[in-house]
Design a protein around this motif. Structure first.
Motif, PDB file in Angstrom:
ATOM      1  N   LYS A   1       6.898  -5.686   0.991  1.00 24.48           N
ATOM      2  CA  LYS A   1       7.551  -7.001   0.995  1.00 24.48           C
ATOM      3  C   LYS A   1       9.048  -6.728   1.069  1.00 24.48           C
ATOM      4  N   ALA A   2       9.661  -7.115   2.176  1.00 21.08           N
ATOM      5  CA  ALA A   2      11.069  -6.812   2.399  1.00 21.08           C
ATOM      6  C   ALA A   2      11.837  -8.061   2.806  1.00 21.08           C
ATOM      7  N   TYR A   3      12.949  -8.284   2.144  1.00 16.01           N
ATOM      8  CA  TYR A   3      13.848  -9.391   2.451  1.00 16.01           C
ATOM      9  C   TYR A   3      13.061 -10.688   2.581  1.00 16.01           C
ATOM     10  N   GLU A   4      13.242 -11.438   3.661  1.00 12.93           N
ATOM     11  CA  GLU A   4      12.572 -12.721   3.842  1.00 12.93           C
ATOM     12  C   GLU A   4      11.324 -12.615   4.727  1.00 12.93           C
ATOM     13  N   PHE A   5      10.938 -11.390   5.088  1.00 14.50           N
ATOM     14  CA  PHE A   5       9.757 -11.205   5.925  1.00 14.50           C
ATOM     15  C   PHE A   5       8.490 -11.455   5.115  1.00 14.50           C
ATOM     16  N   LYS A   6       7.423 -11.834   5.827  1.00 13.88           N
ATOM     17  CA  LYS A   6       6.121 -11.924   5.179  1.00 13.88           C
ATOM     18  C   LYS A   6       5.699 -10.520   4.773  1.00 13.88           C
ATOM     19  N   GLN A   7       4.827 -10.445   3.789  1.00 15.29           N
ATOM     20  CA  GLN A   7       4.347  -9.138   3.348  1.00 15.29           C
ATOM     21  C   GLN A   7       3.509  -8.508   4.446  1.00 15.29           C
ATOM     22  N   GLY A   8       3.752  -7.220   4.694  1.00 12.20           N
ATOM     23  CA  GLY A   8       2.979  -6.472   5.676  1.00 12.20           C
ATOM     24  C   GLY A   8       2.150  -5.414   4.974  1.00 12.20           C
ATOM     25  N   ALA A   9       1.100  -4.944   5.656  1.00 12.70           N
ATOM     26  CA  ALA A   9       0.224  -3.963   5.034  1.00 12.70           C
ATOM     27  C   ALA A   9      -0.263  -2.955   6.067  1.00 12.70           C
ATOM     28  N   LEU A  10      -0.541  -1.767   5.581  1.00 19.30           N
ATOM     29  CA  LEU A  10      -1.116  -0.699   6.388  1.00 19.30           C
ATOM     30  C   LEU A  10      -2.258  -0.111   5.573  1.00 19.30           C
ATOM     31  N   ALA A  11      -3.458  -0.021   6.168  1.00 19.77           N
ATOM     32  CA  ALA A  11      -4.620   0.492   5.451  1.00 19.77           C
ATOM     33  C   ALA A  11      -5.065   1.813   6.080  1.00 19.77           C
ATOM     34  N   PHE A  12      -5.511   2.746   5.228  1.00 24.83           N
ATOM     35  CA  PHE A  12      -5.977   4.047   5.706  1.00 24.83           C
ATOM     36  C   PHE A  12      -6.814   4.704   4.619  1.00 24.83           C
ATOM     37  N   GLU A  13      -7.510   5.782   4.990  1.00 25.92           N
ATOM     38  CA  GLU A  13      -8.263   6.569   4.024  1.00 25.92           C
ATOM     39  C   GLU A  13      -7.474   7.817   3.678  1.00 25.92           C
ATOM     40  N   LEU A  14      -7.608   8.255   2.436  1.00 22.29           N
ATOM     41  CA  LEU A  14      -6.838   9.399   1.951  1.00 22.29           C
ATOM     42  C   LEU A  14      -7.742  10.346   1.180  1.00 22.29           C
ATOM     43  N   GLU A  15      -7.697  11.606   1.545  1.00 25.10           N
ATOM     44  CA  GLU A  15      -8.391  12.649   0.783  1.00 25.10           C
ATOM     45  C   GLU A  15      -7.434  13.109  -0.303  1.00 25.10           C
ATOM     46  N   SER A  16      -7.740  12.784  -1.528  1.00 29.15           N
ATOM     47  CA  SER A  16      -6.880  13.162  -2.641  1.00 29.15           C
ATOM     48  C   SER A  16      -7.694  13.130  -3.918  1.00 29.15           C
ATOM     49  N   GLY A  17      -7.346  14.002  -4.856  1.00 33.07           N
ATOM     50  CA  GLY A  17      -8.031  13.998  -6.135  1.00 33.07           C
ATOM     51  C   GLY A  17      -7.718  12.751  -6.930  1.00 33.07           C
ATOM     52  N   ASP A  18      -6.476  12.289  -6.829  1.00 33.89           N
ATOM     53  CA  ASP A  18      -6.062  11.124  -7.599  1.00 33.89           C
ATOM     54  C   ASP A  18      -4.900  10.448  -6.888  1.00 33.89           C
ATOM     55  N   VAL A  19      -4.715   9.182  -7.170  1.00 34.21           N
ATOM     56  CA  VAL A  19      -3.577   8.422  -6.651  1.00 34.21           C
ATOM     57  C   VAL A  19      -2.848   7.880  -7.868  1.00 34.21           C
ATOM     58  N   ASN A  20      -1.622   8.376  -8.085  1.00 31.79           N
ATOM     59  CA  ASN A  20      -0.817   7.940  -9.231  1.00 31.79           C
ATOM     60  C   ASN A  20       0.649   8.219  -8.934  1.00 31.79           C
ATOM     61  N   ASP A  21       1.524   7.969  -9.908  1.00 28.25           N
ATOM     62  CA  ASP A  21       2.964   8.140  -9.675  1.00 28.25           C
ATOM     63  C   ASP A  21       3.383   9.600  -9.536  1.00 28.25           C
ATOM     64  N   LYS A  22       2.478  10.541  -9.765  1.00 28.52           N
ATOM     65  CA  LYS A  22       2.787  11.956  -9.552  1.00 28.52           C
ATOM     66  C   LYS A  22       2.333  12.437  -8.172  1.00 28.52           C
ATOM     67  N   THR A  23       1.308  11.799  -7.601  1.00 30.49           N
ATOM     68  CA  THR A  23       0.781  12.217  -6.300  1.00 30.49           C
ATOM     69  C   THR A  23       1.295  11.364  -5.140  1.00 30.49           C
TER      70      THR A  23
END
Length: 121
Positions: free
Chosen positions: A58-80
């Motif tokens: 979500k940037a400035y006055e633009f509508k929210q945009g999204a990108l979807a994908f698959e990820l090989e990872s042990g975990d998704v967090n603020d360290k990874t």
């Protein structure tokens, strides 16, 4: 007979735990507070499968945009998941992967444009 019941019980418990859905969310904001990035990841079924990730911007006055994908990872967090803001409008977003090669996306966002794309190292 008791050993078989115990083994079957342990296997059933393991399967129930392994099939529980996992969710994760990481958020980051630009230095000027005008761009919000949210990473939402879900893993359903086997804990060995990929994460289904959605990268929302979500940037400035633009509508929210999204990108979807698959990820090989042990975990998704603020360290990874790492956000490297080069300035107020340019951010490199990288996701750690088990092979040691991060998956990287570049975000360019200002009053006139929002661009998000995967980049090769």
């Amino acid at each position: 007979m008791k050993n078989r019941i115990a083994i079957v019980s342990i296997i059933c418990i393991f399967l129930l735990v392994a099939c529980q859905p996992k969710t994760a969310s990481v958020t980051n904001v630009s230095p000027n507070k005008k761009v919000n990035i949210t990473v939402t990841a879900n893993k359903v079924g086997s804990s060995l499968g990929p994460w289904k990730v959605q990268l929302d911007v979500k940037a400035y006055e633009f509508k929210q945009g999204a990108l979807a994908f698959e990820l090989e990872s042990g975990d998704v967090n603020d360290k990874t998941v790492k956000f490297d803001w080069k300035d107020d409008r340019n951010c490199m977003i990288s996701f750690d992967q088990p092979d040691g090669k991060p998956r990287t996306f570049q975000l360019i966002a200002d009053e006139n444009q929002v661009q998000l794309a995967e980049v090769n190292p």
